[in-house]
Write an enzyme that holds these catalytic residues in place. Structure first.
Site, short mmCIF file in Angstrom:
data_model
loop_
_atom_site.label_atom_id
_atom_site.label_comp_id
_atom_site.label_asym_id
_atom_site.label_seq_id
_atom_site.Cartn_x
_atom_site.Cartn_y
_atom_site.Cartn_z
N SER A 46 0.81 -1.21 0.00
CA SER A 46 0.00 0.00 0.00
C SER A 46 0.84 1.27 0.00
CB SER A 46 -0.96 -0.04 1.20
OG SER A 46 -1.95 0.95 1.11
N ASP A 48 -2.39 6.32 -3.46
CA ASP A 48 -1.23 5.68 -2.84
C ASP A 48 -0.76 4.54 -3.74
OD1 ASP A 48 -3.26 3.87 -2.36
OD2 ASP A 48 -2.61 3.37 -0.34
N ASP A 97 -1.15 1.38 -4.04
CA ASP A 97 -2.07 0.39 -4.62
C ASP A 97 -3.42 1.00 -4.96
OD1 ASP A 97 -2.94 0.67 -1.98
OD2 ASP A 97 -3.54 -1.43 -1.81
N ASP A 144 -5.90 2.30 -3.33
CA ASP A 144 -7.14 2.11 -2.58
C ASP A 144 -7.44 3.30 -1.67
OD1 ASP A 144 -5.26 1.68 -0.59
OD2 ASP A 144 -6.13 -0.19 0.13
#
EC number: 5.4.2.10
Length: 447
Positions: free
Chosen positions: A101, A242, A244, A246
Site C-alpha cells: 500500500s 497511494d 495500490d 485504494d
C-alpha cells in the site's frame, strides 16, 4: 487465538525479511486449500503494484497455488480495488493483491479477497494462519491435478469501463485540468487514461515506476509534489493515490490538501441531496475529526465509528446497511460500486460534484472546519511500550487535562512497528502538550 501473520490489512513486512518466497509459497498453498470448495477447477486472480519484490512474491505464490491444484490468472500491476472487482467478475475463488500500500518499496504484503471481492473475515484469516503452521505435504495435488498459470490481457480496459460507469453517462470532465499523482504505483497506467477518456485535461505525475520509487516523495502520503504541480499548471484539482490506489487525497486549486474526512462530507451531502444514501448516516473510524461528526449532525446524518482499518468500516457498513464509509487517510468505500476502498472512484464522485456546482474545489471541498488534531508516531523495536507504568500515567494525566473537551487515541499500528498517538480538541496548544508528553514517555519506554 492471536494472529501471527495477518495485520489490519493482510500480511505486510520487509521484503525478504518477513515476506520471503517461502512464506509467499506457503500462503498460496494455505489460502488455496482454504478456498477449495467443490469439484470444479478452482482459480485465483493475482495482481500487484510496482515494487521490485513483486516479481519474487508473485512467482512464489503461483508455485504455491498451482501445487494445490488452483489455476492462476496473472493481471500484473493493477489497483487493489481492480483486483477485488476482477476476482468477482472473473468468477474466481480467490483474489490476491501483492502490495504494501502506502509503504516504501522495501516492504511488501499480501492482501486476500474472497470470491465476492471482499477482504477476508478474521475467522478465515485464522483458518489460513493455522494451515501456515502445519505441514501441507500430504495435501498437495496429484501430478495430473496441478494448476496452470497464465497472464490475462485487457484487464486495464475492464477497470476503466467499471470506473467510468460509476458516473452518470452524460457527465463529462471537459474543462477541468486535473493533475493526477499515481505514486509510481499500481494505477500508473489505468487512471490517467480513464481521466482522459472522461474528457479531462490530464497532467500525470508519479507514473514512471522503476521498482524502487513507489510512494517516494509522491502519492497520498507525500502530497507536496502534487501541490506544487497544481499551482505550476494552474490546475483545477490534484488527485493523489497511494501505491495500490485504494486511498486518495485531493489538492484544491490553491495547492491545499483535502483529506478523507472532507471527501466523506462532500459525498455524503451530495448523496443525501440526490436520495442516494441507503441510511441517514455514514461509517468512519475513531480517527475521523470531530468536525466531520458535527457537520453530519447538522445535515441530519449520523457518524458511526469503528476501529481503524477499512475492513472494519466495511464490516459495519454491511451490518448496518450503509453505502458510504471511509477513513480520514483517504480510504473511501462506496459499496454501491466496490467491495473495498477505491481511491479513483471516490475522486470521481467528488469531481462530479465539482462539475455540478461549477465552483472552485477550495469551496466545494471545505464543508467544515476541523478541530485541531495532532498525530505523532513512535517507532519501537518490539515489546509492549503501552504497558509501561510511566506511559499509562502520561495517558491518564492527558485525559484528565482534556477534561471532556477533546479526546485521545493511542494505538499500535497493524501494519508496522509503530505506536500512533492522536489528540484532538479545541485548544491546539493543550492538545500538542498532551500528545508530546505521551510521545516522550513512549519514546523512553521503547528505548
Amino acid at each position: 487465538m492471536s494472529r501471527k501473520y495477518f495485520g489490519t490489512d493482510g500480511i505486510r513486512g520487509r521484503a525478504n525479511g518477513l515476506i520471503t518466497p517461502e512464506l509467499a509459497l506457503k500462503v498460496g498453498q494455505a489460502a488455496g486449500l482454504a478456498f477449495q470448495r467443490g469439484d470444479h477447477r478452482h482459480r485465483v486472480v493475482i495482481g500487484k503494484d510496482t515494487r521490485l519484490s513483486g516479481y519474487m512474491i508473485e512467482y512464489a505464490m503461483v508455485a504455491g497455488f498451482t501445487s494445490v491444484g488452483m489455476d492462476v490468472l496473472l493481471v500484473g500491476p493493477m489497483p487493489t480495488p481492480a483486483v477485488a472487482m476482477l476476482t468477482k467478475s472473473m468468477r474466481a475463488d480467490l483474489g490476491v493483491m501483492i502490495s504494501a500500500s502506502h509503504n516504501l518499496f522495501e516492504d511488501n504484503g499480501i492482501k486476500l479477497f474472497g470470491p465476492q471481492g471482499f477482504k477476508l473475515s478474521d475467522d478465515v484469516e485464522r483458518q489460513i494462519e493455522q494451515l501456515l503452521d502445519e505441514s501441507l505435504d500430504k495435501r498437495l495435488a496429484q501430478s495430473a491435478s496441478l494448476g496452470r498459470a497464465r497472464r490475462i490481457d485487457g484487464v486495464h480496459d475492464r477497470y476503466i469501463e467499471f470506473a467510468k460507469r460509476t458516473l452518470p453517462r452524460d457527465l463529462s470532465l471537459e474543462g477541468l485540468r486535473v493533475v493526477i499523482d499515481c505514486a509510481n504505483g499500481a494505477a500508473y497506467k489505468v487512471v490517467p487514461e480513464a481521466l482522459w477518456e472522461l474528457g479531462a485535461d490530464v497532467v500525470p505525475i508519479g507514473v514512471e515506476p522503476d521498482g524502487f520509487n513507489i510512494n517516494k516523495d509522491c502519492g497520498s502520503t507525500s502530497p507536496e509534489a502534487l501541490s506544487k504541480k497544481v499551482r505550476e499548471m494552474r490546475a483545477d484539482i490534484g488527485i493523489a493515490l497511494d501505491g495500490d490506489a485504494d486511498r486518495v487525497i485531493l489538492v484544491d486549486e490553491r495547492g491545499h490538501v483535502v483529506d478523507g474526512d472532507q471527501l466523506l462530507a462532500v459525498i455524503a451531502q451530495s448523496w443525501k441531496e440526490d436520495g442516494r444514501l441507503s441510511r441517514p448516516g455514514i461509517v468512519a473510524t475513531v480517527m475521523s475529526n470531530l468536525g466531520l461528526e458535527r457537520f453530519l449532525k447538522g445535515q441530519g446524518l449520523d457518524l458511526v465509528r469503528t476501529p481503524v482499518g477499512d475492513r472494519y468500516v466495511l464490516e459495519q457498513m454491511l451490518n448496518g446497511g450503509y453505502n458510504l464509509g471511509g477513513e480520514q487517510s483517504g480510504h473511501i468505500i462506496l459499496s454501491d460500486y466496490a467491495t473495498t476502498g477505491d481511491g479513483f472512484v471516490a475522486a470521481l464522485q467528488v469531481l462530479a460534484v465539482v462539475q455540478k456546482l461549477r465552483r472552485p474545489v477550495s469551496e466545494v471541498c471545505h464543508r467544515f472546519d476541523p478541530l485541531p488534531q495532532i498525530l505523532k508516531n513512535v517507532r519501537h523495536k518490539g515489546g509492549k511500550p503501552l504497558d509501561d507504568s510511566d506511559v499509562k500515567s502520561a495517558i491518564s494525566d492527558g485525559e484528565k487535562r482534556l477534561n471532556g473537551h477533546g479526546r485521545l487515541l493511542i494505538r499500535s499500528s497493524g501494519t508496522e512497528p509503530v505506536i500512533r498517538v492522536m489528540g484532538e480538541g479545541e485548544d491546539r496548544h493543550l492538545v500538542e502538550d498532551v500528545v508530546d508528553t505521551i510521545v516522550s514517555a513512549l519514546g523512553q519506554a521503547a528505548a
